[in-house]
Write an enzyme that holds these catalytic residues in place. Structure first.
Site, PDB file in Angstrom:
ATOM      1  N   ASN A  27       0.792  -1.234   0.000  1.00  0.00           N
ATOM      2  CA  ASN A  27       0.000   0.000   0.000  1.00  0.00           C
ATOM      3  C   ASN A  27       0.828   1.291   0.000  1.00  0.00           C
ATOM      4  O   ASN A  27       0.322   2.369   0.278  1.00  0.00           O
ATOM      5  CB  ASN A  27      -0.973   0.001   1.191  1.00  0.00           C
ATOM      6  CG  ASN A  27      -0.220  -0.010   2.525  1.00  0.00           C
ATOM      7  OD1 ASN A  27       1.000  -0.157   2.537  1.00  0.00           O
ATOM      8  ND2 ASN A  27      -0.937   0.152   3.608  1.00  0.00           N
ATOM      9  N   ASP A  29       3.131   2.507   1.960  1.00  0.00           N
ATOM     10  CA  ASP A  29       3.562   3.249   3.155  1.00  0.00           C
ATOM     11  C   ASP A  29       5.018   2.950   3.515  1.00  0.00           C
ATOM     12  O   ASP A  29       5.521   3.410   4.542  1.00  0.00           O
ATOM     13  CB  ASP A  29       2.634   2.967   4.347  1.00  0.00           C
ATOM     14  CG  ASP A  29       2.695   1.523   4.809  1.00  0.00           C
ATOM     15  OD1 ASP A  29       3.385   0.699   4.153  1.00  0.00           O
ATOM     16  OD2 ASP A  29       2.050   1.200   5.821  1.00  0.00           O
ATOM     17  N   ASP A 102       5.736 -16.814  14.708  1.00  0.00           N
ATOM     18  CA  ASP A 102       6.725 -16.607  15.744  1.00  0.00           C
ATOM     19  C   ASP A 102       5.983 -16.470  17.067  1.00  0.00           C
ATOM     20  O   ASP A 102       5.017 -15.710  17.163  1.00  0.00           O
ATOM     21  CB  ASP A 102       7.483 -15.295  15.459  1.00  0.00           C
ATOM     22  CG  ASP A 102       8.970 -15.427  15.685  1.00  0.00           C
ATOM     23  OD1 ASP A 102       9.351 -15.772  16.814  1.00  0.00           O
ATOM     24  OD2 ASP A 102       9.733 -15.171  14.735  1.00  0.00           O
ATOM     25  N   ASP A 201      10.414 -18.191  20.079  1.00  0.00           N
ATOM     26  CA  ASP A 201      11.490 -17.227  20.299  1.00  0.00           C
ATOM     27  C   ASP A 201      12.160 -17.440  21.658  1.00  0.00           C
ATOM     28  O   ASP A 201      11.476 -17.602  22.675  1.00  0.00           O
ATOM     29  CB  ASP A 201      10.864 -15.820  20.254  1.00  0.00           C
ATOM     30  CG  ASP A 201      11.892 -14.710  20.278  1.00  0.00           C
ATOM     31  OD1 ASP A 201      12.619 -14.570  19.289  1.00  0.00           O
ATOM     32  OD2 ASP A 201      11.958 -13.979  21.291  1.00  0.00           O
ATOM     33  N   GLU A 254      13.999 -21.535  19.180  1.00  0.00           N
ATOM     34  CA  GLU A 254      15.253 -20.802  19.046  1.00  0.00           C
ATOM     35  C   GLU A 254      15.994 -20.950  20.370  1.00  0.00           C
ATOM     36  O   GLU A 254      15.471 -20.558  21.408  1.00  0.00           O
ATOM     37  CB  GLU A 254      14.980 -19.324  18.756  1.00  0.00           C
ATOM     38  CG  GLU A 254      16.272 -18.559  18.486  1.00  0.00           C
ATOM     39  CD  GLU A 254      16.201 -17.102  18.898  1.00  0.00           C
ATOM     40  OE1 GLU A 254      16.988 -16.299  18.376  1.00  0.00           O
ATOM     41  OE2 GLU A 254      15.365 -16.755  19.760  1.00  0.00           O
ATOM     42  N   HIS A 323      17.010 -13.056  10.402  1.00  0.00           N
ATOM     43  CA  HIS A 323      16.872 -11.615  10.648  1.00  0.00           C
ATOM     44  C   HIS A 323      17.780 -11.093  11.758  1.00  0.00           C
ATOM     45  O   HIS A 323      17.755  -9.894  12.041  1.00  0.00           O
ATOM     46  CB  HIS A 323      15.416 -11.320  10.997  1.00  0.00           C
ATOM     47  CG  HIS A 323      15.016 -11.957  12.298  1.00  0.00           C
ATOM     48  ND1 HIS A 323      14.940 -13.319  12.468  1.00  0.00           N
ATOM     49  CD2 HIS A 323      14.724 -11.425  13.500  1.00  0.00           C
ATOM     50  CE1 HIS A 323      14.609 -13.589  13.709  1.00  0.00           C
ATOM     51  NE2 HIS A 323      14.461 -12.453  14.364  1.00  0.00           N
ATOM     52  N   ASP A 324      18.526 -11.977  12.423  1.00  0.00           N
ATOM     53  CA  ASP A 324      19.396 -11.546  13.518  1.00  0.00           C
ATOM     54  C   ASP A 324      20.877 -11.542  13.155  1.00  0.00           C
ATOM     55  O   ASP A 324      21.713 -11.211  13.999  1.00  0.00           O
ATOM     56  CB  ASP A 324      19.234 -12.479  14.728  1.00  0.00           C
ATOM     57  CG  ASP A 324      17.919 -12.278  15.460  1.00  0.00           C
ATOM     58  OD1 ASP A 324      17.349 -11.166  15.382  1.00  0.00           O
ATOM     59  OD2 ASP A 324      17.461 -13.230  16.114  1.00  0.00           O
TER      60      ASP A 324
HETATM   61  O1  TEU Z   1      16.506 -13.530  19.527  1.00  0.00           O
HETATM   62  C1  TEU Z   1      16.921 -14.045  20.772  1.00  0.00           C
HETATM   63  C2  TEU Z   1      18.351 -14.257  20.960  1.00  0.00           C
HETATM   64  O2  TEU Z   1      18.703 -15.299  21.473  1.00  0.00           O
HETATM   65  C3  TEU Z   1      19.380 -13.195  20.723  1.00  0.00           C
HETATM   66  O3  TEU Z   1      20.621 -13.683  21.120  1.00  0.00           O
HETATM   67  C4  TEU Z   1      19.460 -12.805  19.331  1.00  0.00           C
HETATM   68  O4  TEU Z   1      20.408 -13.594  18.696  1.00  0.00           O
HETATM   69  C5  TEU Z   1      19.806 -11.351  19.204  1.00  0.00           C
HETATM   70  O5  TEU Z   1      19.799 -11.037  17.870  1.00  0.00           O
HETATM   71  C6  TEU Z   1      21.102 -10.959  19.856  1.00  0.00           C
HETATM   72  O6  TEU Z   1      21.949 -10.357  18.968  1.00  0.00           O
HETATM   73  C7  TEU Z   1      15.129 -13.419  19.368  1.00  0.00           C
HETATM   74  C8  TEU Z   1      14.753 -12.802  18.046  1.00  0.00           C
HETATM   75  O7  TEU Z   1      15.179 -13.629  16.990  1.00  0.00           O
HETATM   76  C9  TEU Z   1      15.284 -11.409  17.962  1.00  0.00           C
HETATM   77  O8  TEU Z   1      15.008 -10.814  16.729  1.00  0.00           O
HETATM   78  C10 TEU Z   1      14.637 -10.621  19.078  1.00  0.00           C
HETATM   79  O9  TEU Z   1      15.171  -9.323  19.115  1.00  0.00           O
HETATM   80  C11 TEU Z   1      14.845 -11.289  20.428  1.00  0.00           C
HETATM   81  O10 TEU Z   1      14.532 -12.664  20.407  1.00  0.00           O
HETATM   82  C12 TEU Z   1      13.938 -10.670  21.460  1.00  0.00           C
HETATM   83  O11 TEU Z   1      12.613 -11.069  21.224  1.00  0.00           O
HETATM   84 CA    CA Z   2       2.550  -1.442   3.761  1.00  0.00          CA
END
Ligand code: TEU
Ligand code: CA
Length: 544
Positions: A27, A29, A102, A201, A254, A323-324
C-alpha cells in the site's frame, strides 16, 4: 513407522522465513505487509517452499520490530487486518503451503495491557512479571541484558522489573500458572485459525530458576540461572500434551547458547518437547567471545561445527542466515569476485545437509549486507543500545560505526529486491530502511530471466532434493575435509551421493569419489579432475 512419519509431516519440508516488514509493501507506506506476502505466494510456491515462518505480525509498538508484542490476538495495523491474515492462511493452504508463526513468550511489550495494569498496581498482573524493590535501592541482581546494559530498569511505579532484552520487553514470570494459561489460550487461538505451528522465540531462557547474582563474565551475566532449566523442560512437555500434540504442529525452538547435550534434551522425540531447534554455534564461528568483536573466519571451523551438529539432532535445522545475523554470502562467502559462485555454494550446502533447510528472504537471490552510509541509517534497537554502551566506554565514533555496520542485524533486514526500479519493487513509497543499491543487478526479476542465476540454482536444487531419497531420508557421513573443503555422503538404500563444498576462493586438490557429477555450480560434466574451483559445489552420484 507410518505413524512416526505422519507425526513428522514436516520432516521433508523446506521452510522460508519472512521478515514481514521487509518483504513486500502493498500500500505504499514503505512497510512490508500481509497483503504483500499474499501477493508473492506464487513466487514462493514456484521456488518450492513448503512452510512459511512469519516473524511476528502481532500488534506491537515496534521497538524491536514486532518482537515486543502488545496484543497476541491482534494484527499489527501496519501489516494489515485479521482478515488479511486469514486470507493469507487460506490462499497459502490452497497452494499447499503451511504457515508457522513466531511465538514470543519470554517477554511482552511494556505497552501490553498486562504490563500497564501491573504498573498501575493490579496485583494479578504484577505477578505476570518480575517486579522488585531492589537491594538498598540498587538493582535486585547483577544480570546483564542480551542487548547490552543491565537487565533491570525502573517502571513508573518506582520498582525494578526484569528484562533480558530491551527495557521495552519485560520478562514474563513463568512460575505463574496464569501466564501458562494465557499462552495456551493464545496458541489455540492461532492454531484454530489454521496455523501449523510455531517458531518459539528465545525458548530456552524463559524459566528463571532463581534471581541470584550471576557469575562475573564477559557477557550475559546471570545466564546460569535461566538457560535450559528444568522448569523450561517442564513447560515444553506441558505445551506438548496440552496443545501441540492435539494439533499435530511443527515446533522449532530458538535456543541461543545451546550445547549439543542441552539441545538433545530439548528436542529428542522421546522427550516430547520441541520438534527441533536452532543452534547458534556456526553463526558464532568468528565471534571473539561476543558477536561485536570478530576474529578471522575459518572455513575449517565452520566445517567442524556443522559436522558436529549433523550428528546431534534427530532432525537438524539447517540455516545460514536469518533476521538476527549478517547475510551468509558476506559471512561465509565472497561478495566480490565470487558473489554468484559462493551464494550457489552456500545454497548447495544448506540444501544437502541432513535436516530441514531454512531459507531466509532474499537469500535465494544472493542478497548482501546493507550498504548503510552511517549509524543514522540504522534502525535496530539492539544496535542503538550497543552504540550507547560503547559511547559510555568512550569509544570513538569511527570505531563504533565500524563495529556496528559490520555486525548490525539491519544487514539482513533491508527490503527484498524484486526488481531494479527505484525502490526495488518493494514499495511505491519511502522504504522504512535503506534499500541496497545493488538492486540494479541483485533482484528477483533479473534472476528469473537468467537461467544461470542464483535464484534458478535454488529452484533446481530444491527440485533435485525433492526427488532424491538420499537427500530426503538418507544418512549423513563426513568423508574428509582437506584444505577447507567439506566432503560428505548422503546415502539411502538406493542412492549414494558425494557432496563437495569448496568453502574457499582458491583451487583445491581433492580425491574424487563417486562416478558422475550430477549437479554443480560450475555445470555438470563427467570431469574426474582432482581440482575444485573457487567455491565449487558438486554433487557426485555413485553406483550402488
Ligand atoms: O533472539 C533471541 C536471541 O537469542 C538473541 O541472542 C538474538 O540472537 C539477538 O539477535 C542478539 O543479537 C530473538 C529474536 O530472533 C530477535 O530478533 C529478538 O530481538 C529477540 O529474540 C527478542 O525477542
Ligand atoms: Ca505497507
Amino acid at each position: 513407522m507410518a505413524n512416526s512419519s505422519t507425526k513428522k509431516w514436516w520432516k521433508n519440508s523446506i521452510v522460508y522465513q519472512i521478515y514481514p516488514r521487509s518483504f513486500c509493501d502493498s500500500n505504499g507506506d514503505g512497510i512490508g505487509d500481509i497483503p504483500g506476502i499474499t501477493s508473492k505466494l506464487h513466487y514462493l510456491k514456484n521456488l518450492g517452499v513448503d512452510i512459511l515462518w512469519l516473524s511476528p505480525v502481532y500488534e506491537t509498538p515496534g521497538y524491536d520490530n514486532g518482537y515486543d508484542i502488545s496484543d497476541y490476538k491482534k494484527i499489527n495495523p501496519e501489516f494489515g487486518t485479521m482478515e488479511d491474515m486469514e486470507r493469507l492462511i487460506s490462499r497459502a493452504k490452497r497452494l499447499g503451503i503451511k504457515i508457522i508463526m513466531d511465538l514470543v513468550i519470554n517477554h511482552t511489550s511494556d505497552e501490553h495491557e498486562w504490563f500497564k495494569k501491573a504498573v498501575a498496581g493490579d496485583e494479578k498482573y504484577k505477578a505476570y512479571y518480575y517486579f522488585s524493590d531492589g537491594k538498598d535501592g540498587k538493582r535486585p541482581n547483577n544480570w546483564s541484558s542480551f542487548f547490552g546494559g543491565k537487565a533491570w530498569s525502573k517502571a513508573e511505579n518506582g520498582q525494578y522489573y526484569l528484562h533480558l532484552f530491551s527495557k521495552k520487553q519485560p520478562d514474563l514470570n513463568w512460575h505463574n500458572p496464569d501466564v501458562y494459561e494465557e499462552v495456551i489460550d493464545i496458541m489455540k487461538f492461532w492454531l484454530d485459525k489454521g496455523i501449523a505451528g510455531f517458531r518459539c522465540d528465545a525458548i530456552n531462557i524463559i524459566y528463571k530458576d532463581s534471581l541470584k547474582d550471576g557469575k562475573r563474565r564477559l557477557s550475559l551475566i546471570g545466564r546460569e540461572h535461566y538457560l535450559n532449566t528444568d522448569g523450561c523442560h517442564e513447560i515444553l512437555k506441558r505445551f506438548n500434551s496440552d496443545v501441540w500434540s492435539k494439533y499435530k504442529t511443527f515446533i522449532v525452538g530458538e535456543a541461543s547458547l545451546v550445547t549439543p547435550d542441552a539441545a538433545k534434551l530439548l528436542s529428542d522425540e522421546s522427550r516430547e518437547e520441541l520438534d527441533t531447534l536452532f543452534f547458534f554455534e556456526h553463526m558464532e564461528v568468528d565471534n571473539r567471545g561476543i558477536k561485536w568483536l570478530k576474529k578471522k573466519y575459518r572455513p575449517s571451523k565452520l566445517i567442524r561445527i556443522l559436522d558436529k551438529w549433523q550428528n546431534v539432532l534427530e532432525v537438524p535445522t539447517n540455516y545460514l542466515e536469518n533476521h538476527d545475523h549478517i547475510r551468509s554470502v558476506n559471512h561465509y562467502g565472497n561478495t566480490q569476485k565470487y558473489w554468484e559462485k559462493s551464494a550457489k555454494l552456500l545454497c548447495g550446502l544448506n540444501l544437502t545437509l541432513r535436516g530441514i533447510p531454512f531459507i531466509y528472504e532474499g537469500e535465494e537471490i544472493g542478497m548482501t549486507n546493507g550498504d548503510f552510509r552511517g549509524l543514522r541509517d540504522i534502525k535496530d534497537i539492539e544496535s542503538h543500545n550497543i552504540n550507547q554502551s560503547m559511547k559510555k566506554m568512550l569509544l570513538l565514533h569511527s570505531i563504533r560505526r565500524r563495529i556496528i555496520l559490520r555486525t548490525t542485524r539491519d544487514n539482513a533486514r533491508t527490503p527484498v529486491q524484486w526488481d531494479d526500479t527505484e525502490n526495488a519493487g518493494f514499495t511505491t513509497g519511502e522504504p522504512w530502511i535503506k534499500i541496497n543499491s545493488n538492486k540494479s543487478y541483485i533482484n528477483v526479476k533479473a534472476e528469473e530471466e537468467d537461467n544461470n542465476s542464483i535464484l534458478n540454482f535454488y529452484k533446481q536444487i530444491i527440485d533435485f532434493r525433492k526427488k532424491s531419497s538420499a537427500l530426503l531420508d538418507g544418512s549423513y557421513r563426513r568423508i574428509a575435509s582437506p584444505n577447507d573443503v567439506f566432503i560428505y555422503t548422503r546415502e539411502s538404500s538406493d542412492e549414494r551421493l558425494y557432496i563437495y563444498c569448496n568453502l574457499t576462493g582458491n583451487n583445491k586438490a581433492v580425491e574424487f569419489y563417486g562416478d558422475k557429477i550430477v549437479f554443480g555450480n560450475y555445470g555438470e560434466d563427467e570431469r574426474k579432475d582432482i581440482y575444485l574451483k573457487p567455491y565449487e559445489f558438486r554433487i557426485v552420484a555413485s553406483n550402488i
